[in-house]
Write a protein that holds these residues in place. Structure first.
Motif, short mmCIF file in Angstrom:
data_model
loop_
_atom_site.label_atom_id
_atom_site.label_comp_id
_atom_site.label_asym_id
_atom_site.label_seq_id
_atom_site.Cartn_x
_atom_site.Cartn_y
_atom_site.Cartn_z
N GLU A 63 -15.69 25.42 -17.33
CA GLU A 63 -17.60 24.69 -16.28
C GLU A 63 -16.77 24.80 -15.35
OE1 GLU A 63 -20.15 24.16 -17.79
OE2 GLU A 63 -18.72 25.91 -20.28
N HIS A 64 -15.32 23.86 -15.06
CA HIS A 64 -15.52 23.60 -13.57
C HIS A 64 -15.43 24.90 -12.66
CE1 HIS A 64 -15.73 19.60 -13.65
NE2 HIS A 64 -15.00 19.22 -14.70
N VAL A 65 -14.86 26.19 -13.17
CA VAL A 65 -14.38 27.45 -12.68
C VAL A 65 -15.89 28.55 -13.04
CG1 VAL A 65 -13.31 29.12 -12.94
CG2 VAL A 65 -12.01 27.78 -13.76
N ASN A 67 -18.56 25.96 -13.04
CA ASN A 67 -19.26 26.13 -11.92
C ASN A 67 -19.18 26.86 -10.41
OD1 ASN A 67 -20.85 25.00 -13.02
ND2 ASN A 67 -19.57 22.99 -13.02
N GLY A 68 -17.80 26.85 -10.22
CA GLY A 68 -17.19 28.04 -8.60
C GLY A 68 -17.78 29.20 -8.69
N GLU A 71 -21.64 28.46 -7.65
CA GLU A 71 -21.84 28.50 -6.57
C GLU A 71 -20.95 29.50 -5.23
OE1 GLU A 71 -20.76 24.41 -7.51
OE2 GLU A 71 -18.87 24.89 -6.26
N ASN A 229 -9.55 18.84 -11.72
CA ASN A 229 -11.21 19.89 -11.87
C ASN A 229 -11.75 20.68 -10.58
OD1 ASN A 229 -11.25 19.22 -14.33
ND2 ASN A 229 -12.20 17.13 -14.52
N ARG A 233 -12.20 24.90 -9.78
CA ARG A 233 -13.47 24.65 -9.27
C ARG A 233 -13.67 25.75 -8.08
NH1 ARG A 233 -18.63 20.66 -9.65
NH2 ARG A 233 -20.11 22.14 -8.59
N GLY A 236 -12.64 29.36 -9.13
CA GLY A 236 -14.34 29.66 -9.06
C GLY A 236 -14.96 30.51 -8.40
N ARG A 237 -14.69 30.26 -7.06
CA ARG A 237 -15.63 30.20 -5.45
C ARG A 237 -14.29 31.34 -5.36
NH1 ARG A 237 -16.81 24.16 -2.51
NH2 ARG A 237 -18.40 24.09 -3.61
#
Ligand code: FES
Length: 574
Positions: A63-65, A67-68, A71, A229, A233, A236-237
């Protein structure tokens, strides 16, 4: 240079029947139409499984990835792959590493992905996902799940694996009760995360960071620390940017990057399993790497990190002391880091680590005053291991590093278990314990049994270590004067298969020598009489594995998986 078109537009940007199909089915969970505007599509490759206790927090991590990725304007698509749990999976997770890598490779290639974030933690999940991704060569970041918090037992820290070995020997020697043993079980693994010793999982998470394929800090942030976390994230960004930059894996996984990993491996006193995994990953991406590279690049490296099993601290302490960036800085300041190697954040590795502080010199020692000197992975050769064998000197007894002794031979792990507790076993502490048929083909999967427990009658005498030789692997959390990965293995007809009780064996780690003191004429007679053991199963994946697995010095990959095929789907009727 013209920027290559993103793969995903071949699926989602089409204005025909197939574009309808690709978009429409993907919309069924509430994805709005504007997500299909050509933005980078990022796969989150998840090895979550309750059968892999070390990876059970990965739904949250994903989930954190996600979200990144959102974003940064990307389109995340999470997918599961085969997960390999070291503790539950029989006969050994290593048997399935290559199978899991095939799952990763084919899942990425067959789907509309432009980049991928790999979530891995437990030992084999890291090499399996990286091997699969390397054979595709898209922009890729690996996010490790992070180590568990330190085990706490009766006022002392206890570490995964390492204290399991010592406590089970104490139990066998009658030094602790069964109740104490059970109590320790509950105290050892008390949070999410993977083994918190410098075992294979922590080693591979460190290799990921040293290779530059993970974000700085990837190796050691505890699984339950909020900063893990944040790292997920940020990954992910960053992966969205990497797709735009076409920063593919092969620009990161270069020979100099592998040399950095080999040196980091020595500096952290890392797991011997990393030798096999790094070799396999390198050969997938097209980098030639072999035991001689480990011997060459690892020369002059000292162990800096005072972590179990080589030392006394745990991964949590390592992170608070500065973590891997501090170790890499020490290496870089002593000409043991290829400073220009590119990493996933777009910077050279030296730029990431050159200012890394050290907060605890009892955990991370300075290079000039190391924890242990000249202790990378040592490569051994000789008539007993013509294609090589390895030993981890930092976990061995210095007095046994040069040794000559009488062989006590176990033909298989079953033979070992049958006889090791026999008070009449003809063995003393000068003997060399030899275990056969535990290599890639022989076990199959190359079990972590090389650190054979010592005979109880010698344990009771106070003996704590003996020279042990096998074609097996050893858990990264284990220790002892243990020669591993003898090549060729016994089941493939290596000299190891010919050793008999009473033969003399010479080990000299400084000279890199492993010699069976038996005349060549006698060995050739024994060779003629030798018969290959039958494969354990004649069908399914076990057969495929047995017929195609390479020796450990070649990474124990399947022969037809070496190399890469890229991201192109060769046959496509859409
Ligand atoms: Fe998963 Fe040790 S059992 S890392």
């Amino acid at each position: 240079m013209k920027k290559p078109k993103q793969r995903s537009v071949q699926w989602f940007s089409r204005q025909d029947i197939y574009g309808f199909i690709y978009r429409s089915w993907t919309k069924n969970r509430g994805v709005p139409h504007d997500q299909f505007d050509g933005r980078p599509v990022i796969g989150i490759c998840n090895t979550w499984s309750e059968l892999t206790p070390c990876n059970t927090h990965f739904r949250v991590l994903a989930e954190h990835v996600r979200n990144g990725i959102l974003e940064a304007g990307g389109f995340p698509l999470e997918f599961p792959v085969m997960s390999l749990g070291e503790t539950l999976l029989r006969p050994t997770a290593m048997l399935y590493r290559n199978l899991a890598s095939m799952d990763v490779e084919e899942s990425i290639r067959g789907n509309p992905l432009d980049g991928v974030v790999l979530l891995a933690g437990c030992d084999k999940t890291t090499p399996a996902t990286l091997m699969g991704a390397a054979s595709i060569d898209l922009p890729t970041i690996l996010v490790s799940g992070g180590p568990m918090l330190s085990g706490k037992y009766r006022g002392t820290d206890i570490g995964s694996g390492t204290n399991v070995w010592s406590m089970s020997e104490d139990l066998r020697a009658g030094k602790i009760s069964l109740d104490e043993f059970h109590e320790a079980e509950s105290c050892m693994h008390r949070s999410h995360g993977h083994c918190m010793t410098m075992g294979t999982a922590s080693t591979m998470a460190s290799m990921v960071e040293a290779l530059g394929v993970g974000m700085p800090g990837n190796a050691a942030i505890p699984a339950v620390d909020a900063r893990r976390n944040v790292l997920a994230r940020m990954a992910g960004r960053r992966i969205v940017e990497m797709v735009k930059e076409n920063l593919v894996l092969s620009k990161i996984l270069t020979k100099p990057a592998f040399e950095n990993a080999i040196r980091a491996l020595g500096a952290i006193g890392g797991s011997t399993n990393a030798v096999i995994h790094l070799t396999a990953i390198a050969r997938r991406i097209g980098v030639e790497l072999g035991l001689d590279d480990f011997a060459r690049a690892g020369r002059g490296v000292h162990t800096l990190v005072n972590l179990m099993p080589s030392g006394k601290y745990l991964m949590e302490d390592f992170y608070y002391a500065g973590g891997l960036p501090t170790v890499l800085r020490e290496l870089g300041e002593n000409n043991l880091l290829n400073r220009d190697s590119l990493t996933v954040n777009g910077k050279a590795i030296w730029d990431n680590v050159k200012d890394a502080p050290c907060w605890n010199r009892d955990v991370i020692f300075p290079f000039k005053k190391p924890f242990k000197e000249n202790t990378g992975i040592s490569v051994l050769r000789g008539n007993l291991a013509p294609d090589g064998a390895i030993i981890k000197p930092s976990a061995a007894t210095p007095a046994l590093m040069k040794h000559r002794g009488r062989a006590v031979v176990f033909e298989s792990i079953e033979d070992f278990h049958r006889r090791i507790d026999d008070p009449n076993l003809d063995i003393d502490e000068r003997c060399v314990m030899v275990l056969k048929n535990c290599g890639p083909k022989g076990y199959p999967g190359m079990a972590e049994v090389g650190n054979m427990p010592l005979p109880p009658k010698l344990l009771r005498k106070g003996v704590t270590d003996m020279v042990r030789i096998s074609d097996a692997r050893m858990s990264g959390t284990a220790y002892g004067t243990v020669v591993l990965h003898v090549c060729p293995e016994a089941a493939a007809g290596g000299t190891l298969a010919l050793v008999e009780n009473g033969d003399t064996i010479e080990l000299d780690v400084t000279k890199g020598k492993l010699h069976l003191v038996v005349a060549e004429e006698i060995l050739s007679k024994r060779r003629k009489a030798w018969k290959a053991p039958k494969p354990h199963l004649e069908r399914g994946y076990w057969k495929l594995y047995h017929d195609h697995v390479l020796q450990s010095c070649d990474g124990a990959d399947l022969d037809f998986l070496v190399g890469k095929s890229g991201a192109f789907v060769p046959r496509d009727n859409h």
